[in-house]
Scaffold this motif. Structure first.
Motif, PDB file in Angstrom:
ATOM      1  N   HIS A 172       0.865  -1.176   0.000  1.00  0.00           N
ATOM      2  CA  HIS A 172       0.000   0.000   0.000  1.00  0.00           C
ATOM      3  C   HIS A 172       0.907   1.232   0.000  1.00  0.00           C
ATOM      4  N   CYS A 207      -4.748   5.809   0.059  1.00  0.00           N
ATOM      5  CA  CYS A 207      -3.756   4.841  -0.381  1.00  0.00           C
ATOM      6  C   CYS A 207      -3.349   5.214  -1.801  1.00  0.00           C
ATOM      7  N   GLU A 209      -1.137   3.401  -3.829  1.00  0.00           N
ATOM      8  CA  GLU A 209      -0.532   2.306  -4.596  1.00  0.00           C
ATOM      9  C   GLU A 209      -1.655   1.312  -4.869  1.00  0.00           C
ATOM     10  N   PHE A 210      -1.854   0.953  -6.133  1.00  0.00           N
ATOM     11  CA  PHE A 210      -2.963   0.051  -6.440  1.00  0.00           C
ATOM     12  C   PHE A 210      -2.804  -1.254  -5.658  1.00  0.00           C
ATOM     13  N   CYS A 211      -3.839  -1.602  -4.857  1.00  0.00           N
ATOM     14  CA  CYS A 211      -3.690  -2.728  -3.929  1.00  0.00           C
ATOM     15  C   CYS A 211      -4.877  -3.671  -3.998  1.00  0.00           C
ATOM     16  N   HIS A 215      -8.958  -0.428  -3.701  1.00  0.00           N
ATOM     17  CA  HIS A 215      -7.870   0.539  -3.513  1.00  0.00           C
ATOM     18  C   HIS A 215      -8.400   1.974  -3.428  1.00  0.00           C
ATOM     19  N   MET A 218      -9.752   3.152  -0.039  1.00  0.00           N
ATOM     20  CA  MET A 218      -8.872   2.922   1.113  1.00  0.00           C
ATOM     21  C   MET A 218      -8.333   4.282   1.542  1.00  0.00           C
TER      22      MET A 218
HETATM   23 CU1  CUA Z   1      -4.070   0.105  -0.286  1.00  0.00          CU
HETATM   24 CU2  CUA Z   1      -4.196   1.001  -2.485  1.00  0.00          CU
END
Ligand code: CUA
Length: 338
Positions: A172, A207, A209-211, A215, A218
């Motif tokens: 993340h 967040c 960062e693609f998670c 995402h 988040m």
């Molecule tokens: Cu955690 Cu994007």
């Protein structure tokens, strides 16, 4: 692109520029020491590159205009004109190198200054990224003073805070643009990240960062408040959950500890102690639900408990088909957890 859509696009850019310079999630509205340094560097880059852009477009325009007005056949090479052109190109190359060097040094100095906030009076907070929410643990030398909350980070204004960032599953990225740049949360690896809020306010984090599926939902909030207000909040959060005060709240607590809620969530002071989902000990004191997806109201809480998948598809909370009386009692209990 037609001229109409071009005008429309221009209008969006002009409208977005001032909007991006203020707001609760903007790197151009710095509310902290680090963000201020980043914003200064950003504006330096912006103005230098804007001037370069205008100059380049100006020269291109002048060259086009000259080539149109001067349609004669190319004359024999004029050595003096050739020399002038050569000198001009040499100056442009030297200027380009000098500008790039200035930007490089500015960027390097900003990086160094960003790393220079460490002070022994710092407050330590552990932040762990989960798909798709944030676990927030306030660290204290006295174990009884430690507590865990979620998706909302309170910090005192004017005091450095060190965030120990880690991840429970995938990568993340922690980003509160008003306070600092981004920092990745890597599974199995803790990084220290320093922030300091210089003015009170609520700043939105996201967040970066693609998670996975959720995402985009988040998010979290950082509440920066004066030291005395922060101390009161801290003292209150350290307390176990409030005892139910009414019959409905008592029934709600029984529902909580006798259904699937207890398999994922903790409420300090009850037998619920699971850590798979957010800690709910002081749920009612928080501003939002589902990682800053919904305002924390009774209606939203009811919708979230009954059918979380329709609000945040793919999240790890299953739907709960509770009888209406049980759901109402549970809501009353959760809303009493100030
Ligand atoms: Cu955690 Cu994007």
């Amino acid at each position: 692109m037609s001229s109409r859509s071009l005008r429309h696009f221009g209008g969006i850019v002009v409208a977005a520029l001032p909007a991006g310079c203020r707001g609760v999630q903007s790197a151009l509205a710095p509310a902290g020491t680090q963000a201020g340094r980043i914003a200064t560097t950003w504006w330096l880059f912006f103005w230098i590159t804007a001037v370069v852009f205008v100059l380049v477009i100006g020269f291109v325009g002048a060259a086009l205009w000259r080539s149109r007005s001067d349609r004669r056949d190319v004359p024999d090479a004029d050595p003096a004109a050739e020399r002038r052109l050569g000198t001009g190109v040499g100056i442009a190359v030297a200027l380009t190198v000098a500008i790039l060097f200035v930007l490089l040094v500015a960027s390097f100095l900003t990086g160094r200054r960003l790393a220079a906030l460490a002070r022994p009076s710092a407050l330590t907070i552990q932040v762990t990224g989960h798909q798709w929410w944030w676990e927030v643990q306030y660290v204290d030398p006295l174990p009884a003073n430690r507590f865990i909350t979620a998706n909302e980070i309170h910090v005192p204004v004017g005091r450095p805070v060190v965030l120990d960032l880690a991840s429970a599953d995938v990568i993340h990225s922690f980003w509160v643009p008003n306070l600092h740049g981004k920092r990745d949360l890597i599974p199995g690896y803790t990084t220290a990240f320093w922030i300091q809020a210089d003015r009170p306010g609520v700043y939105r984090g996201q967040c970066a960062e693609f998670c996975g599926t959720e995402h985009a939902l988040m998010a979290f909030e950082v509440v920066a408040e004066p030291e005395d207000v922060f101390d009161q909040w801290l003292a209150h959060q350290r307390q176990p959950a409030a005892e139910p005060g009414t019959e409905a709240e008592r029934r709600g607590r029984d529902v909580f500890v006798s259904t699937t809620c207890v398999q994922c969530h903790a409420i300090r002071g009850t037998k619920a102690a699971a850590s798979f989902g957010p800690d709910l000990t002081h749920l009612a004191s928080r501003r939002s639900l589902a990682a800053a997806t919904l305002p924390n109201t009774r209606g939203n809480l009811a919708g979230w408990i009954a059918d979380p998948q329709s609000i945040k598809p793919g999240n790890h909370m299953p739907p709960n088909g509770l009888p209406p009386e049980d759901l109402q009692a549970l809501l009353s209990y959760l809303q009493s957890l100030k």
